[in-house]
Design a protein around this motif. Structure first.
Motif, mmCIF file in Angstrom:
data_model
loop_
_atom_site.group_PDB
_atom_site.id
_atom_site.type_symbol
_atom_site.label_atom_id
_atom_site.label_comp_id
_atom_site.label_asym_id
_atom_site.label_seq_id
_atom_site.Cartn_x
_atom_site.Cartn_y
_atom_site.Cartn_z
ATOM 1 N N LEU A 17 10.170 17.458 34.435
ATOM 2 C CA LEU A 17 11.309 18.312 34.138
ATOM 3 C C LEU A 17 11.022 19.774 34.500
ATOM 4 C CD1 LEU A 17 14.162 18.392 32.937
ATOM 5 C CD2 LEU A 17 13.104 18.789 30.710
ATOM 6 N N VAL A 18 9.824 20.248 34.178
ATOM 7 C CA VAL A 18 9.443 21.620 34.524
ATOM 8 C C VAL A 18 9.399 21.797 36.040
ATOM 9 C CG1 VAL A 18 7.531 23.283 34.449
ATOM 10 C CG2 VAL A 18 8.238 22.098 32.362
ATOM 11 N N ILE A 20 11.022 20.065 38.310
ATOM 12 C CA ILE A 20 12.398 20.014 38.818
ATOM 13 C C ILE A 20 13.124 21.330 38.547
ATOM 14 C CG2 ILE A 20 14.654 18.923 38.455
ATOM 15 C CD1 ILE A 20 13.077 16.259 38.089
ATOM 16 N N ALA A 21 12.927 21.899 37.352
ATOM 17 C CA ALA A 21 13.564 23.186 37.020
ATOM 18 C C ALA A 21 13.061 24.288 37.944
ATOM 19 C CB ALA A 21 13.303 23.549 35.562
ATOM 20 N N LEU A 22 11.764 24.322 38.210
ATOM 21 C CA LEU A 22 11.209 25.339 39.108
ATOM 22 C C LEU A 22 11.745 25.174 40.527
ATOM 23 C CD1 LEU A 22 7.530 25.469 37.856
ATOM 24 C CD2 LEU A 22 9.261 27.259 37.634
ATOM 25 N N ALA A 24 14.584 23.864 41.308
ATOM 26 C CA ALA A 24 15.990 24.268 41.269
ATOM 27 C C ALA A 24 16.116 25.782 41.354
ATOM 28 C CB ALA A 24 16.665 23.741 40.001
ATOM 29 N N VAL A 25 15.264 26.496 40.638
ATOM 30 C CA VAL A 25 15.271 27.965 40.720
ATOM 31 C C VAL A 25 14.967 28.396 42.147
ATOM 32 C CG1 VAL A 25 14.010 30.054 40.020
ATOM 33 C CG2 VAL A 25 14.744 28.390 38.297
ATOM 34 N N LEU A 100 4.982 29.687 30.719
ATOM 35 C CA LEU A 100 5.748 28.734 29.907
ATOM 36 C C LEU A 100 5.465 28.914 28.419
ATOM 37 C CD1 LEU A 100 5.385 25.541 32.118
ATOM 38 C CD2 LEU A 100 7.360 27.067 31.947
#
Length: 128
Positions: A17-18, A20-22, A24-25, A100
């Motif tokens: 999840l982390v 994927i979030a990075l 996406a950013v 984080l």
């Protein structure tokens, strides 16, 4: 044994999840869109003109990093129009895991082509 397996799946899912979030950013955020806001904030805070001439590059893995250049920061009023400081290229990298945990740990700062003009005016006040 089953608890260890579930815990491993939860930790793996959180890491995924982390990541994927990075990503996406990295894909969705263009730091160059913020150049006018950054320059306006510097002008408001210091009264000096910030010129970000090059592109700002963002990377997220394995570090969160920003690279930019060339750029310059003007002198305060009462000093020559030449830039106070300018550089050809700069980069800043921060470590991801401490970030984080809401801690800022800088991994590396690079500054190439620095040109700083430290001056004093007739009243003895420095431009720094």
């Amino acid at each position: 044994m089953r608890t260890v397996k579930v815990l491993g799946l939860v930790v793996g899912a959180l890491i995924a999840l982390v990541v994927i979030a990075l990503l996406a950013v990295w894909v969705l955020v263009n730091p160059n869109d913020y150049k006018p806001k950054i320059a306006a904030a510097v002008k408001k805070a210091t009264g000096r003109e910030l010129i970000l001439g090059g592109t700002i590059k963002l990377s997220v893995l394995p570090w969160i990093a920003l690279e930019l250049g060339p750029a310059s920061l003007g002198n305060p009023s009462g000093f020559p129009a030449q830039p106070f400081v300018s550089f050809a290229h700069a980069s800043v990298r921060v470590k991801l895991l401490p970030l984080l945990a809401k801690r800022l740990e800088i991994g590396r700062v690079e500054l190439d082509g620095l040109d700083a003009k430290l001056l004093k005016n007739s009243q003895g006040k420095g431009n720094w």
